[in-house]
Design an enzyme around this catalytic site. Sequence first.
Site, PDB file in Angstrom:
ATOM      1  CE  LYS A 244       0.947   1.513   4.279  1.00 52.67           C
ATOM      2  NZ  LYS A 244       1.637   2.782   4.565  1.00 52.67           N
TER       3      LYS A 244
ATOM      4  CG  ASP B 253      -0.668   0.188   8.163  1.00 52.29           C
ATOM      5  OD1 ASP B 253      -1.446   1.089   8.524  1.00 52.29           O
ATOM      6  OD2 ASP B 253       0.527   0.391   7.875  1.00 52.29           O
TER       7      ASP B 253
END
Length: 288
Positions: free
Chosen positions: A10, A136
């Site tokens: 990401k 995350d």
Amino acid sequence: MKLMEKAPAKINLALDVLYKRPDGYHEVEMIMTTVDLADRLELKEIEGDRIQILSHNRFVPDDHRNLAYQAAFILKERFNIKKGVSILIEKNIPVAAGLAGGSSDAAAALRGLNRLWNLGLSLDELAEIGAEIGSDVSFCVYGGTALAKGRGEIITHLPTPPKCWVILAKPTIGVSTADIYKRLRLTDAEHPSVQQMIEAIKEDSYEKVCSGLGNILENVTLELYPEVANLKDQMKTFGADAVLMSGSGPTVFGLVEHESRMQRVYNGLRGFCDQVYAVRLLGDQNPS
């Protein structure tokens, strides 16, 4: 039985820190989106009631420090699974790079083991478990594009951003996320507009996404590591449309709309940085 699961990296299009919470964590608001650079996990049942982590990358721990191991451990404990599992991690995402490689591996392990052990959990349930492993992991369970709040576990899904190329470049240093947060002075920091980025994505405006990039942690890392600042300058010089550090660093990413320009930026950076990747912005959610 053997299963394969993909674990995409990401990047943060916007990352803001609001305040330090009583529990010691920081309250964040960030917009994350997945890119087409991914680790691959192979999961299979093995003899004995144990968790085996395998990887050819010497920086990947094979014990409880590994987030994929933690994912397997939690599921085994919670659902009383008495089977052994081997998780082979083919590492393509640079380690300690600000790209959520370890978190994405944990998320992929949760999704894969959910199938391997027929647990029947939804992505929402897996994301809730993921929040216990790392900030995350919840986002990585879903993938796609999202606004993450709280510690990063409160997820609001967003549309896919405008398609473009992403050049990723990681200098040969490691950065401690905890250290960067410790050095962050919120009163002096420049806060990016997370709302502005949300609007840019909803309008499908590449130009507004480029102008709205922002990361409150960037200046802290740049002061400590001049090589990151240098990399950022080089990427701009070679022609990236917009450049930002991802997470707490040290990876820098540049957005490029056209392939010819992407080749120029990529080739230029390869001259003085070993870990350079040219990938597409994915922004699509994992299948449930």
